[in-house]
Design an enzyme around this catalytic site. Structure first.
Site, PDB file in Angstrom:
ATOM      1  N   ASP A   1      18.217  42.807   6.056  1.00 52.15           N
ATOM      2  CA  ASP A   1      18.213  44.141   5.453  1.00 52.15           C
ATOM      3  C   ASP A   1      19.409  44.345   4.515  1.00 52.15           C
ATOM      4  O   ASP A   1      20.466  43.749   4.706  1.00 52.15           O
ATOM      5  CB  ASP A   1      18.239  45.197   6.576  1.00 52.15           C
TER       6      ASP A   1
ATOM      7  N   ASN B   1       6.510  48.193   4.335  1.00 55.17           N
ATOM      8  CA  ASN B   1       7.043  47.887   2.998  1.00 55.17           C
ATOM      9  C   ASN B   1       5.969  47.978   1.901  1.00 55.17           C
ATOM     10  O   ASN B   1       6.293  48.073   0.717  1.00 55.17           O
ATOM     11  CB  ASN B   1       7.715  46.504   2.964  1.00 55.17           C
TER      12      ASN B   1
HETATM   13  C1  IPE Z   1      12.911  46.171   7.783  1.00 54.72           C
HETATM   14  O1  IPE Z   1      13.726  46.685   6.805  1.00 54.72           O
HETATM   15  C2  IPE Z   1      11.898  45.244   7.163  1.00 54.72           C
HETATM   16  C3  IPE Z   1      12.408  43.991   6.638  1.00 54.72           C
HETATM   17  C4  IPE Z   1      13.646  43.574   6.703  1.00 54.72           C
HETATM   18  C5  IPE Z   1      11.438  43.141   6.019  1.00 54.72           C
HETATM   19  P1  IPE Z   1      13.416  48.104   6.104  1.00 54.72           P
HETATM   20  O2  IPE Z   1      14.498  48.325   5.124  1.00 54.72           O
HETATM   21  O3  IPE Z   1      12.032  48.105   5.594  1.00 54.72           O
HETATM   22  O4  IPE Z   1      13.507  49.096   7.340  1.00 54.72           O
HETATM   23  P2  IPE Z   1      13.961  50.619   7.376  1.00 54.72           P
HETATM   24  O5  IPE Z   1      13.137  51.345   6.353  1.00 54.72           O
HETATM   25  O6  IPE Z   1      15.408  50.641   7.048  1.00 54.72           O
HETATM   26  O7  IPE Z   1      13.701  51.038   8.779  1.00 54.72           O
HETATM   27  C1  IPE Z   2      15.509  44.080   2.879  1.00 55.99           C
HETATM   28  O1  IPE Z   2      16.258  44.835   1.989  1.00 55.99           O
HETATM   29  C2  IPE Z   2      14.299  43.432   2.236  1.00 55.99           C
HETATM   30  C3  IPE Z   2      13.014  44.075   2.567  1.00 55.99           C
HETATM   31  C4  IPE Z   2      12.849  45.064   3.372  1.00 55.99           C
HETATM   32  C5  IPE Z   2      11.833  43.547   1.922  1.00 55.99           C
HETATM   33  P1  IPE Z   2      15.848  46.307   1.561  1.00 55.99           P
HETATM   34  O2  IPE Z   2      14.929  46.202   0.398  1.00 55.99           O
HETATM   35  O3  IPE Z   2      15.342  47.062   2.709  1.00 55.99           O
HETATM   36  O4  IPE Z   2      17.233  46.883   1.073  1.00 55.99           O
HETATM   37  P2  IPE Z   2      17.867  48.286   1.458  1.00 55.99           P
HETATM   38  O5  IPE Z   2      17.808  48.398   2.947  1.00 55.99           O
HETATM   39  O6  IPE Z   2      17.057  49.320   0.756  1.00 55.99           O
HETATM   40  O7  IPE Z   2      19.269  48.208   0.956  1.00 55.99           O
HETATM   41 MG    MG Z   3      16.169  48.211   4.136  1.00 57.96          MG
END
Ligand code: IPE
Ligand code: IPE
Ligand code: MG
Length: 250
Positions: free
Chosen positions: A30, A78
């Site tokens: 993340d 996502n």
């Molecule tokens: C969890 O991260 C999903 C992945 C790392 C693929 P998200 O960024 O989607 O989760 P939330 O929205 O912070 O809970």
């Molecule tokens: C993790 O990074 C990757 C996926 C969830 C696909 P994020 O895209 O969630 O990045 P933040 O959490 O918005 O910084």
């Molecule tokens: Mg995230």
């Protein structure tokens, strides 16, 4: 009291030999978007940079002798992101699969995937299936990609499968137990994660492996995923090794 988060100090560069290596490490990767934002870059640049962290972590896990590495790469939720970001993530996944096709084979790494793979673009799914078939016999490590994955969806599908088997007379409701349930999850045959790492400091599991992480040790790392390096993985494992796992007993 010991801090629950890591990385206020610089990471270790090497890992001393230790008998307690987690068999299975699962990672919620993340913070790509925030990493990019901090640099004034578009979010997709954060995802691109995150691919390098994946290579480092795979290398470190192989070095340690970790048997299973599960990476949360794309959640069911996502899909609700803007179309251009979803597109960029799918393109990066294609690129990663192309790059890794030969590498995984060479390194004797088996590729598996969990999630609603039928929601992925057809060409991505075909790439994935080809590599999974090609590496199915490898055992130096198993890399499990969680793609279009949601634990609640996985649990509902397992419940449905059990109900169908019960209706067909293949299992009696009285015989349904934890093993019967787990064998209908997509992770059937994969040991539960010993260590769950989440980067970017968020304290939540975001619909990841809800059944399987019941007794995983959780390590939260404050760094954004693109900044996560081998040393951070080693530190997470050291933190795991300092824990006393009780499993409800003593
Ligand atoms: C969890 O991260 C999903 C992945 C790392 C693929 P998200 O960024 O989607 O989760 P939330 O929205 O912070 O809970
Ligand atoms: C993790 O990074 C990757 C996926 C969830 C696909 P994020 O895209 O969630 O990045 P933040 O959490 O918005 O910084
Ligand atoms: Mg995230």
């Amino acid at each position: 009291m010991k801090s629950a988060t890591l990385n206020e100090n610089p990471p270790t560069e090497s890992m001393p030999k230790h008998p307690d290596i987690p068999r299975h490490i699962a990672i919620i990767m993340d913070g790509n978007g925030r990493w990019a934002k901090e640099r004034g870059l578009p979010r997709r640049e954060g995802h691109r940079a995150g691919a390098e962290s994946i290579r480092e972590v795979m290398e470190a896990c192989k070095e340690l002798g970790v048997e299973y590495l599960t990476l949360y790469a794309f959640s069911s939720e996502n899909w609700n992101r803007p179309e251009d970001e979803v597109q960029a993530l799918m393109n990066l996944l294609d690129r990663f699969l192309d790059e890794q096709a030969k590498e995984l084979d060479k390194q004797k790494v088996r590729l598996q995937a969990i999630g609603q793979l039928d929601r992925l673009p057809q060409k991505t799914r075909e790439r994935l299936e080809k590599i999974m078939a090609r590496t199915a016999g490898h055992r130096s490590m198993t890399l499990v990609l969680a793609l279009s994955y949601g634990a609640r969806e996985e649990i509902v599908a397992a419940a449905k499968a059990l109900a169908e088997d019960a209706l067909a007379g293949k299992i009696s409701p009285a015989a349904i137990d934890g093993d019967a349930f787990a064998s209908r999850l997509q992770t059937a045959g994969i040991p539960d994660p010993d260590l769950l790492v989440r980067t970017s400091g968020e304290l939540r599991v975001s619909n990841f492996l809800l059944w399987q992480i019941s007794y995983a040790e959780i390590v939260i790392v404050k760094k954004f995923w693109p900044d996560f390096r081998q040393g951070d993985l080693f530190d997470s494992v050291k933190e795991y090794q300092s824990r006393h796992r009780r499993f409800g007993a003593l």
